[in-house]
Design an enzyme around this catalytic site. Structure first.
Site, PDB file in Angstrom:
ATOM      1  N   LYS A  32       0.856  -1.187   0.000  1.00  0.00           N
ATOM      2  CA  LYS A  32       0.000   0.000   0.000  1.00  0.00           C
ATOM      3  C   LYS A  32       0.890   1.235   0.000  1.00  0.00           C
ATOM      4  O   LYS A  32       1.647   1.474   0.943  1.00  0.00           O
ATOM      5  CB  LYS A  32      -0.902  -0.002   1.229  1.00  0.00           C
ATOM      6  CG  LYS A  32      -1.721   1.286   1.400  1.00  0.00           C
ATOM      7  CD  LYS A  32      -2.442   1.321   2.742  1.00  0.00           C
ATOM      8  CE  LYS A  32      -3.084   2.680   3.020  1.00  0.00           C
ATOM      9  NZ  LYS A  32      -3.704   2.749   4.364  1.00  0.00           N
ATOM     10  N   ASP A  37      -2.604  10.727   2.908  1.00  0.00           N
ATOM     11  CA  ASP A  37      -3.997  10.328   3.089  1.00  0.00           C
ATOM     12  C   ASP A  37      -4.753  11.398   3.863  1.00  0.00           C
ATOM     13  O   ASP A  37      -4.632  11.509   5.082  1.00  0.00           O
ATOM     14  CB  ASP A  37      -4.069   8.991   3.828  1.00  0.00           C
ATOM     15  CG  ASP A  37      -5.501   8.503   3.994  1.00  0.00           C
ATOM     16  OD1 ASP A  37      -6.391   9.006   3.265  1.00  0.00           O
ATOM     17  OD2 ASP A  37      -5.734   7.616   4.830  1.00  0.00           O
ATOM     18  N   LYS A  44     -10.107  13.427   7.365  1.00  0.00           N
ATOM     19  CA  LYS A  44      -9.608  13.221   8.723  1.00  0.00           C
ATOM     20  C   LYS A  44      -9.678  14.551   9.472  1.00  0.00           C
ATOM     21  O   LYS A  44      -9.289  15.591   8.960  1.00  0.00           O
ATOM     22  CB  LYS A  44      -8.165  12.721   8.675  1.00  0.00           C
ATOM     23  CG  LYS A  44      -8.009  11.344   8.049  1.00  0.00           C
ATOM     24  CD  LYS A  44      -6.555  10.925   8.005  1.00  0.00           C
ATOM     25  CE  LYS A  44      -6.356   9.604   7.288  1.00  0.00           C
ATOM     26  NZ  LYS A  44      -6.908   8.464   8.035  1.00  0.00           N
ATOM     27  N   ASP A  55       1.608   6.841   5.263  1.00  0.00           N
ATOM     28  CA  ASP A  55       0.632   5.824   4.857  1.00  0.00           C
ATOM     29  C   ASP A  55       1.133   4.999   3.673  1.00  0.00           C
ATOM     30  O   ASP A  55       0.397   4.188   3.137  1.00  0.00           O
ATOM     31  CB  ASP A  55      -0.714   6.482   4.529  1.00  0.00           C
ATOM     32  CG  ASP A  55      -1.897   5.577   4.852  1.00  0.00           C
ATOM     33  OD1 ASP A  55      -1.708   4.583   5.575  1.00  0.00           O
ATOM     34  OD2 ASP A  55      -3.009   5.865   4.372  1.00  0.00           O
ATOM     35  N   ASP A 114     -12.203   7.053   3.476  1.00  0.00           N
ATOM     36  CA  ASP A 114     -10.979   6.912   4.265  1.00  0.00           C
ATOM     37  C   ASP A 114     -10.602   5.447   4.460  1.00  0.00           C
ATOM     38  O   ASP A 114      -9.641   5.144   5.166  1.00  0.00           O
ATOM     39  CB  ASP A 114     -11.143   7.603   5.616  1.00  0.00           C
ATOM     40  CG  ASP A 114      -9.810   7.857   6.305  1.00  0.00           C
ATOM     41  OD1 ASP A 114      -8.776   7.867   5.608  1.00  0.00           O
ATOM     42  OD2 ASP A 114      -9.798   8.034   7.536  1.00  0.00           O
ATOM     43  N   GLU A 116      -9.409   3.581   2.017  1.00  0.00           N
ATOM     44  CA  GLU A 116      -8.935   3.559   0.629  1.00  0.00           C
ATOM     45  C   GLU A 116      -7.835   2.541   0.381  1.00  0.00           C
ATOM     46  O   GLU A 116      -7.652   2.051  -0.729  1.00  0.00           O
ATOM     47  CB  GLU A 116      -8.440   4.960   0.230  1.00  0.00           C
ATOM     48  CG  GLU A 116      -7.023   5.323   0.648  1.00  0.00           C
ATOM     49  CD  GLU A 116      -6.801   5.388   2.150  1.00  0.00           C
ATOM     50  OE1 GLU A 116      -5.674   5.100   2.588  1.00  0.00           O
ATOM     51  OE2 GLU A 116      -7.752   5.729   2.887  1.00  0.00           O
ATOM     52  N   ARG A 118      -7.451  -0.570   1.229  1.00  0.00           N
ATOM     53  CA  ARG A 118      -7.916  -1.891   0.800  1.00  0.00           C
ATOM     54  C   ARG A 118      -8.327  -1.888  -0.670  1.00  0.00           C
ATOM     55  O   ARG A 118      -8.261  -2.922  -1.337  1.00  0.00           O
ATOM     56  CB  ARG A 118      -9.072  -2.349   1.688  1.00  0.00           C
ATOM     57  CG  ARG A 118     -10.318  -1.488   1.607  1.00  0.00           C
ATOM     58  CD  ARG A 118     -11.242  -1.681   2.792  1.00  0.00           C
ATOM     59  NE  ARG A 118     -10.649  -1.217   4.025  1.00  0.00           N
ATOM     60  CZ  ARG A 118     -11.238  -1.308   5.215  1.00  0.00           C
ATOM     61  NH1 ARG A 118     -12.435  -1.861   5.323  1.00  0.00           N
ATOM     62  NH2 ARG A 118     -10.633  -0.853   6.305  1.00  0.00           N
TER      63      ARG A 118
END
Length: 265
Positions: A32, A37, A44, A55, A114, A116, A118
């Site tokens: 990933k 993010d 957030k 991230d 949020d 995202e 996956r």
């Protein structure tokens, strides 16, 4: 594509391969790589966006592991796929209530922009299984805040589709120092968490108290082709990826130990 379409720099699937002569087995590492993010339109808040430059630690971990294994002369085929995107806010941002089709062919109703990571990893593992003929797919991600609750600040959380692979991963963590601990592997128990009336599935759970980290991993697994017969190992390393707001390099040693790379304990 949907996750990163609002960013100034388009998303990318970066693929690197090592194919030495005489190789008999193939491993694919999928990381990933959310380079920042914001949470997307489900933004957030309350300071939760700070340090979201990390991230991409999953992609960094598998890339570092790949580079080190190649430098050590790893004798088997090794691929790394970096799922790189920025989850930015703008006129082109994907939205809650969107329905997108992933590379697996399955449709996903977005109920949390949020969640995202996956989505990009689902495309990564689907690409790996379809095009690279791996014996093992390992995906690594700073996937869920719940990982720290489940396995703590030092142990990554793992899901494996066989008991042998689970035990192998735990042993690799002990040898290399990137510790891991298993999560419940029960996809049949958690499938209802993603039930959608308008798509094959939603991207986020309906009950955040029901083994959330396991559910997130199973979302990724659901995008492997039914014909895929190899091993699958998911590593959620949201907490051990950083300490005191700085990266730890978690993941490199785990990859090397799992591969039993030459010269690595």
């Amino acid at each position: 594509w949907s996750v990163g379409r609002a960013a100034a720099t388009p998303p990318a699937l970066v693929a690197l391969s090592w194919e030495p002569p005489g190789a008999a087995r193939c491993t694919c590492l999928v990381g990933k790589g959310i380079v920042y993010d914001t949470g997307g339109l489900q933004i957030k808040i309350s300071g939760a966006m700070c340090n979201m430059k990390r991230d991409m630690a999953g992609a960094a971990g598998v890339l570092g592991g790949f580079r080190a294994a190649v430098a050590l002369g790893y004798p088997e085929k090794l691929h790394v796929l970096l799922c790189v995107a920025e989850n930015a806010v703008g006129p082109l941002s994907f939205r809650n209530d969107d329905i997108i089709r992933l590379y697996s062919g399955k449709t996903v109703e977005i109920n949390n922009t949020d969640a995202e990571g996956r989505l990009v990893l689902a495309d990564g593992v689907a690409h790996a299984a379809r095009h690279l003929s791996p014996d093992l797919i390992l995906d690594m991600a700073t996937l869920t805040g719940a990982q720290g609750v489940s396995t703590g600040a030092r142990h990554g959380a793992i899901l494996a589709n066989s008991a042998e692979l689970e035990a192998r991963a735990v042993a690799a963590g002990l040898r290399g120092g990137d510790l891991v601990h298993p999560l419940p592997y029960c996809p049949e128990f958690f499938v209802d968490e993603f039930r959608s009336k308008v798509a094959d599935m939603r991207n986020s759970v309906k009950d955040r108290s029901n083994a959330q980290s396991s559910c997130a991993g199973h979302f990724i697994e659901a995008h492997l082709p039914e014909s895929y017969a190899g091993g699958w190992l998911h590593v959620d390393m949201a907490s051990p990826a950083a300490r005191d707001d700085r990266a730890t390099g978690y993941g490199v040693a785990l990859v090397l130990a799992l591969l039993e790379a030459p010269g690595f304990a």
